[in-house]
Design a protein around this motif. Structure first.
Motif, PDB file in Angstrom:
ATOM      1  N   LYS A  72       0.856  -1.177   0.000  1.00 54.76           N
ATOM      2  CA  LYS A  72       0.000   0.000   0.000  1.00 54.76           C
ATOM      3  C   LYS A  72       0.905   1.244   0.000  1.00 54.76           C
ATOM      4  O   LYS A  72       1.908   1.283   0.726  1.00 54.76           O
ATOM      5  N   PHE A  73       0.533   2.225  -0.815  1.00 55.04           N
ATOM      6  CA  PHE A  73       1.360   3.406  -0.980  1.00 55.04           C
ATOM      7  C   PHE A  73       0.620   4.628  -0.448  1.00 55.04           C
ATOM      8  O   PHE A  73      -0.462   4.971  -0.938  1.00 55.04           O
ATOM      9  N   TYR A  74       1.209   5.293   0.551  1.00 55.30           N
ATOM     10  CA  TYR A  74       0.655   6.545   1.070  1.00 55.30           C
ATOM     11  C   TYR A  74       1.267   7.695   0.290  1.00 55.30           C
ATOM     12  O   TYR A  74       2.472   7.921   0.335  1.00 55.30           O
ATOM     13  N   ASP A  75       0.421   8.431  -0.379  1.00 52.37           N
ATOM     14  CA  ASP A  75       0.817   9.398  -1.397  1.00 52.37           C
ATOM     15  C   ASP A  75       0.155  10.742  -1.088  1.00 52.37           C
ATOM     16  O   ASP A  75      -0.752  10.832  -0.265  1.00 52.37           O
ATOM     17  N   CYS A  76       0.632  11.790  -1.760  1.00 50.83           N
ATOM     18  CA  CYS A  76      -0.121  13.047  -1.825  1.00 50.83           C
ATOM     19  C   CYS A  76       0.094  13.557  -3.242  1.00 50.83           C
ATOM     20  O   CYS A  76       1.231  13.894  -3.621  1.00 50.83           O
ATOM     21  N   ALA A  77      -0.985  13.601  -4.008  1.00 53.23           N
ATOM     22  CA  ALA A  77      -0.866  13.811  -5.454  1.00 53.23           C
ATOM     23  C   ALA A  77      -0.170  15.117  -5.829  1.00 53.23           C
ATOM     24  O   ALA A  77       0.446  15.202  -6.893  1.00 53.23           O
ATOM     25  N   ILE A  78      -0.244  16.143  -4.961  1.00 51.49           N
ATOM     26  CA  ILE A  78       0.342  17.432  -5.344  1.00 51.49           C
ATOM     27  C   ILE A  78       1.790  17.589  -4.871  1.00 51.49           C
ATOM     28  O   ILE A  78       2.458  18.551  -5.242  1.00 51.49           O
ATOM     29  N   ALA A  79       2.298  16.661  -4.055  1.00 52.82           N
ATOM     30  CA  ALA A  79       3.584  16.893  -3.383  1.00 52.82           C
ATOM     31  C   ALA A  79       4.760  16.348  -4.198  1.00 52.82           C
ATOM     32  O   ALA A  79       4.643  15.311  -4.856  1.00 52.82           O
ATOM     33  N   PRO A  80       5.894  17.055  -4.168  1.00 56.91           N
ATOM     34  CA  PRO A  80       7.032  16.654  -5.010  1.00 56.91           C
ATOM     35  C   PRO A  80       7.743  15.366  -4.563  1.00 56.91           C
ATOM     36  O   PRO A  80       8.211  14.615  -5.417  1.00 56.91           O
ATOM     37  N   SER A  81       7.822  15.084  -3.264  1.00 61.25           N
ATOM     38  CA  SER A  81       8.562  13.884  -2.844  1.00 61.25           C
ATOM     39  C   SER A  81       7.873  12.592  -3.282  1.00 61.25           C
ATOM     40  O   SER A  81       8.507  11.739  -3.911  1.00 61.25           O
ATOM     41  N   PRO A  82       6.573  12.416  -2.987  1.00 59.93           N
ATOM     42  CA  PRO A  82       5.945  11.176  -3.465  1.00 59.93           C
ATOM     43  C   PRO A  82       5.894  11.082  -4.977  1.00 59.93           C
ATOM     44  O   PRO A  82       5.841   9.968  -5.516  1.00 59.93           O
ATOM     45  N   ARG A  83       5.939  12.231  -5.658  1.00 60.32           N
ATOM     46  CA  ARG A  83       5.967  12.175  -7.127  1.00 60.32           C
ATOM     47  C   ARG A  83       7.169  11.394  -7.621  1.00 60.32           C
ATOM     48  O   ARG A  83       7.100  10.703  -8.637  1.00 60.32           O
ATOM     49  N   ARG A  84       8.285  11.487  -6.910  1.00 60.80           N
ATOM     50  CA  ARG A  84       9.466  10.706  -7.306  1.00 60.80           C
ATOM     51  C   ARG A  84       9.120   9.229  -7.359  1.00 60.80           C
ATOM     52  O   ARG A  84       9.507   8.529  -8.300  1.00 60.80           O
ATOM     53  N   VAL A  85       8.427   8.752  -6.340  1.00 54.01           N
ATOM     54  CA  VAL A  85       8.071   7.331  -6.300  1.00 54.01           C
ATOM     55  C   VAL A  85       7.040   7.017  -7.381  1.00 54.01           C
ATOM     56  O   VAL A  85       7.111   5.965  -8.031  1.00 54.01           O
TER      57      VAL A  85
END
Lengths: 210, 210
Positions: free
Chosen positions: A2-15
């Motif tokens: 399961k992946f905890y994400d935030c669609a607008i944020a730059p760090s999770p965008r890397r993943v």
């Protein structure tokens, strides 16, 4: 997983880009950073440091750093390789990725978090106590962004991608930093021809929309 | 191989301890950070970012980040493993190492560099242009050190070492951060019994003298 994400944020965008390049899909939970959901009890139980992204494995283990998540995914899904193919390339890609973080990401984050009214008491991410913004960090951040753009242009004069002749996690990180710099109205200087061409190339990959 | 070091600096110490744990010896060049040798032309030709450590391979390739150097050494000299033994442990150790850097090292560096007269115009490492110190970063740094010590105690309540039941690069990084905090007169709070015991244990390993 399961992946905890935030669609607008730059760090999770890397993943997200990393996953897209690997052709992987993972169940995703959106965490609303703008509403402070990352600082509430339910998410702090997932990550006491209050930061996204987090990858939760089926055995409950949680990996809470973008690059460490990518490192895990690279090992269990090696193709295509995004973190190097031998000890030397892995070390160089790792070092360039770190340059993008410490010279790039940190500079943009300083310029952004210390200049935006909504973060006046949240000068650092993921911390529930008050951290006052420091206005002088805005200038330091902008000077750092200028140096970061020079560094990136130099790397791209030496090779097609940020860490050699192959698209890697160093490019993913650089792309996320460059686009994050847009949040403080900074873009690639027009004289940096290599970086402009690289940015167009990596942005046109389908993964960039992730 | 050749190792560019500075005997008094906390970052290259991480590599020195790592080398000692592996039982490796490498030709070493001392770079005098106090005299600004890292910002002079000869060293900038080695590392344009003006930072130690650097590992130069026999083919001339230079690896210029502590953890990336360790990653290379771990691959060519796997025993004893200091960065994990399987994908999951490698990811967890990598993430904990990053916590030690971003939550620990950065906090101490902010408290130190922005409070010392000699760094009044050198607020960031390795940059030849002036970077004015920001006095407000001293308080932010000290608050960060307090949080770092709490984080470390929590990790050490869960396991014998920082990232599990085995001594790893996360312990090396944590040790270097804790000892670096001494430069700004901060030490492990007396109520943090686990951290105190861990610090005594890791400091008594022969590698800690490296």
């Amino acid at each position: 997983m399961k992946f905890y994400d935030c669609a607008i944020a730059p760090s999770p965008r890397r993943v997200r880009i990393f996953l897209a390049e690997k052709g992987l899909r993972i169940d995703t939970v959106q965490v609303d950073l703008m509403a402070g959901e990352n600082l509430g009890s339910p998410f702090l139980a997932v990550n006491p440091r209050g930061i996204v992204p987090v990858l939760e494995l089926d055995d409950g283990t949680r990996i809470d750093e973008s690059v460490s998540i990518c490192r895990y995914l690279e090992e269990i899904h090696p193709e295509p390789p995004l973190m190097g193919v031998d000890p030397k390339s892995r070390a160089i890609i790792d070092s360039r990725t770190r340059h993008m973080e410490w010279d790039g990401f940190l500079a943009v984050a300083n310029a952004f978090r210390n200049s935006v009214a909504g973060f006046a008491k949240r000068g650092l991410p993921g911390i529930t106590e008050e951290v006052p913004a420091i206005p002088d960090l805005v200038d330091r951040g902008h000077a750092g962004i200028t140096r970061f753009f020079k560094l990136l242009e130099r790397y791209l004069q030496d090779s097609e991608f940020v860490a050699g002749d192959r698209y890697t996690i160093a490019d993913i990180t650089a792309l996320c930093v460059v686009d994050f710099a847009g949040w403080v109205k900074r873009s690639i200087p027009t004289e940096h021809a290599r970086t402009l061409r690289w940015h167009e190339a990596v942005s046109s990959r389908p993964s960039a929309k992730a």
